[in-house]
Design a protein around this motif. Structure first.
Motif, mmCIF file in Angstrom:
data_model
loop_
_atom_site.group_PDB
_atom_site.id
_atom_site.type_symbol
_atom_site.label_atom_id
_atom_site.label_comp_id
_atom_site.label_asym_id
_atom_site.label_seq_id
_atom_site.Cartn_x
_atom_site.Cartn_y
_atom_site.Cartn_z
ATOM 1 N N GLN A 18 0.823 -1.208 0.000
ATOM 2 C CA GLN A 18 0.000 0.000 0.000
ATOM 3 C C GLN A 18 0.859 1.261 0.000
ATOM 4 O OE1 GLN A 18 -2.181 -1.063 3.483
ATOM 5 N NE2 GLN A 18 -3.518 -2.481 2.374
ATOM 6 N N HIS A 19 1.915 1.281 0.784
ATOM 7 C CA HIS A 19 2.788 2.454 0.817
ATOM 8 C C HIS A 19 3.569 2.596 -0.487
ATOM 9 C CE1 HIS A 19 2.390 4.058 4.945
ATOM 10 N NE2 HIS A 19 1.982 2.830 5.222
ATOM 11 N N MET A 20 3.925 1.479 -1.102
ATOM 12 C CA MET A 20 4.591 1.551 -2.398
ATOM 13 C C MET A 20 3.666 2.170 -3.446
ATOM 14 S SD MET A 20 4.731 0.119 -5.639
ATOM 15 C CE MET A 20 3.739 -1.354 -5.374
ATOM 16 N N LEU A 21 2.383 1.762 -3.461
ATOM 17 C CA LEU A 21 1.433 2.324 -4.411
ATOM 18 C C LEU A 21 1.305 3.832 -4.230
ATOM 19 C CD1 LEU A 21 -1.422 -0.355 -4.310
ATOM 20 C CD2 LEU A 21 0.212 0.007 -6.165
ATOM 21 N N LYS A 22 1.287 4.274 -2.975
ATOM 22 C CA LYS A 22 1.198 5.707 -2.709
ATOM 23 C C LYS A 22 2.442 6.434 -3.201
ATOM 24 C CE LYS A 22 0.511 9.063 1.024
ATOM 25 N NZ LYS A 22 0.283 9.250 2.488
ATOM 26 N N GLU A 23 3.610 5.869 -2.928
ATOM 27 C CA GLU A 23 4.864 6.507 -3.330
ATOM 28 C C GLU A 23 5.035 6.527 -4.844
ATOM 29 O OE1 GLU A 23 7.953 4.425 -1.335
ATOM 30 O OE2 GLU A 23 7.296 5.033 0.673
ATOM 31 N N ASN A 97 -6.649 9.502 -18.288
ATOM 32 C CA ASN A 97 -6.473 8.464 -19.309
ATOM 33 C C ASN A 97 -6.055 7.117 -18.725
ATOM 34 O OD1 ASN A 97 -7.062 10.196 -21.579
ATOM 35 N ND2 ASN A 97 -5.031 11.108 -21.312
ATOM 36 N N CYS A 98 -6.559 6.820 -17.537
ATOM 37 C CA CYS A 98 -6.269 5.535 -16.914
ATOM 38 C C CYS A 98 -7.290 4.487 -17.351
ATOM 39 C CB CYS A 98 -6.293 5.668 -15.398
ATOM 40 S SG CYS A 98 -4.919 6.652 -14.724
ATOM 41 N N HIS A 99 -6.838 3.248 -17.389
ATOM 42 C CA HIS A 99 -7.716 2.143 -17.762
ATOM 43 C C HIS A 99 -8.091 1.263 -16.567
ATOM 44 C CE1 HIS A 99 -4.120 -0.377 -17.465
ATOM 45 N NE2 HIS A 99 -3.505 0.459 -18.297
ATOM 46 N N THR A 100 -7.359 1.441 -15.444
ATOM 47 C CA THR A 100 -7.574 0.577 -14.276
ATOM 48 C C THR A 100 -7.430 1.377 -12.995
ATOM 49 O OG1 THR A 100 -6.662 -1.330 -15.462
ATOM 50 C CG2 THR A 100 -6.819 -1.514 -13.071
ATOM 51 N N MET A 101 -8.335 1.129 -12.048
ATOM 52 C CA MET A 101 -8.247 1.711 -10.712
ATOM 53 C C MET A 101 -7.897 0.608 -9.715
ATOM 54 S SD MET A 101 -11.608 4.206 -10.853
ATOM 55 C CE MET A 101 -11.228 5.107 -9.337
ATOM 56 N N ILE A 102 -7.030 0.931 -8.745
ATOM 57 C CA ILE A 102 -6.565 -0.046 -7.768
ATOM 58 C C ILE A 102 -7.025 0.344 -6.369
ATOM 59 C CG2 ILE A 102 -4.549 -1.159 -6.733
ATOM 60 C CD1 ILE A 102 -3.000 -0.462 -9.287
#
Length: 238
Positions: A18-23, A97-102
């Motif tokens: 989760q912290h990696m995704l934020k960074e 222009n994103c195709h995916t939300m996480i």
């Protein structure tokens, strides 16, 4: 728009991930992946509000118990705030222009019924496809680590067989076959990963088809020193 929901388990590198995704949020945007830094007013990389708003009234979680003790939330009102905020994030993802939300929260592993997972899915009515990803520790390792985490949080083990702190050998928490069957029933696509401490983040990124350079050894947070398993990825509904 596709949606990926990462549900844990607890103690499988979730905090680090989760912290990696934020960074790496800006790098992810360039690759077409949108990760909300906050959700429904809670600025944390773990989207725990999804757990709060998806649980049945008779079920709980550590975060739900904590919020209830503080008297800090109203389930109906929070669900509406969540819906409104998810719509805003969706619009931002489209404009980017994103195709995916996480989305990611280990508390979503604590949902127990199809009704709860369907409630979770209904928050994403804009999604073309919803993929669920779960990393599983070997049962003995997970049980030991999960119990230690509950003790660390000051949570007393329960005798209620439906409770999240019911940790007896026959607990629903360790019935992986039932959990996988439930997830396969509820989601368009599922990925089940076998936990490997040395590559936990890399394996999650690979399952999501995200090409980011990461070093798992420098990203690990909230670690319990237990022996890990070798990685194995299985998927269904492709």
């Amino acid at each position: 728009m596709d949606v990926i929901i990462h549900i844990g388990q607890h103690k499988t590198g979730t905090t680090s991930f989760q912290h990696m995704l934020k960074e790496k949020r800006l790098e992810l945007l360039k690759l077409g992946f949108y990760f909300p830094e906050s959700l429904a007013g809670f600025a944390k990389p773990s989207h725990f509000v999804l757990n709060l708003c998806s649980l049945a009234a008779e079920h709980s979680s550590p975060m739900k118990d904590s919020m209830t003790k503080k008297g800090a939330w109203d389930p109906s009102a929070l669900s509406q705030v969540l819906r409104d905020d998810l719509d805003k994030h969706y619009q931002l993802a489209v404009r980017s222009n994103c195709h995916t939300m996480i989305f990611t929260n280990e508390g979503l592993y604590l949902l127990q019924t199809a009704e709860e997972y369907q409630r979770l899915k209904r928050f994403f009515d804009f999604a073309h496809k919803i993929t669920c990803i779960c990393t599983f520790r070997d049962k003995e390792s997970f049980a030991s680590s999960y119990k230690k985490q509950l003790v660390k949080q000051g949570i007393v083990f329960s005798s209620d067989k439906t409770h999240y702190s019911y940790v007896a050998e026959e607990s629903w928490l360790y019935d992986y076959d039932a959990k996988k069957e439930l997830l396969n029933l509820c989601f368009d696509n599922t990925f089940f990963l076998k936990y490997c401490a040395e590559n936990a983040i890399r394996n999650l990124l690979d399952a999501m088809k995200i090409s980011l350079k990461v070093d798992d050894t420098t990203l690990r947070l909230n670690v319990t020193p237990l022996v890990s398993s070798q990685v194995k990825i299985s998927s269904s509904k492709h």
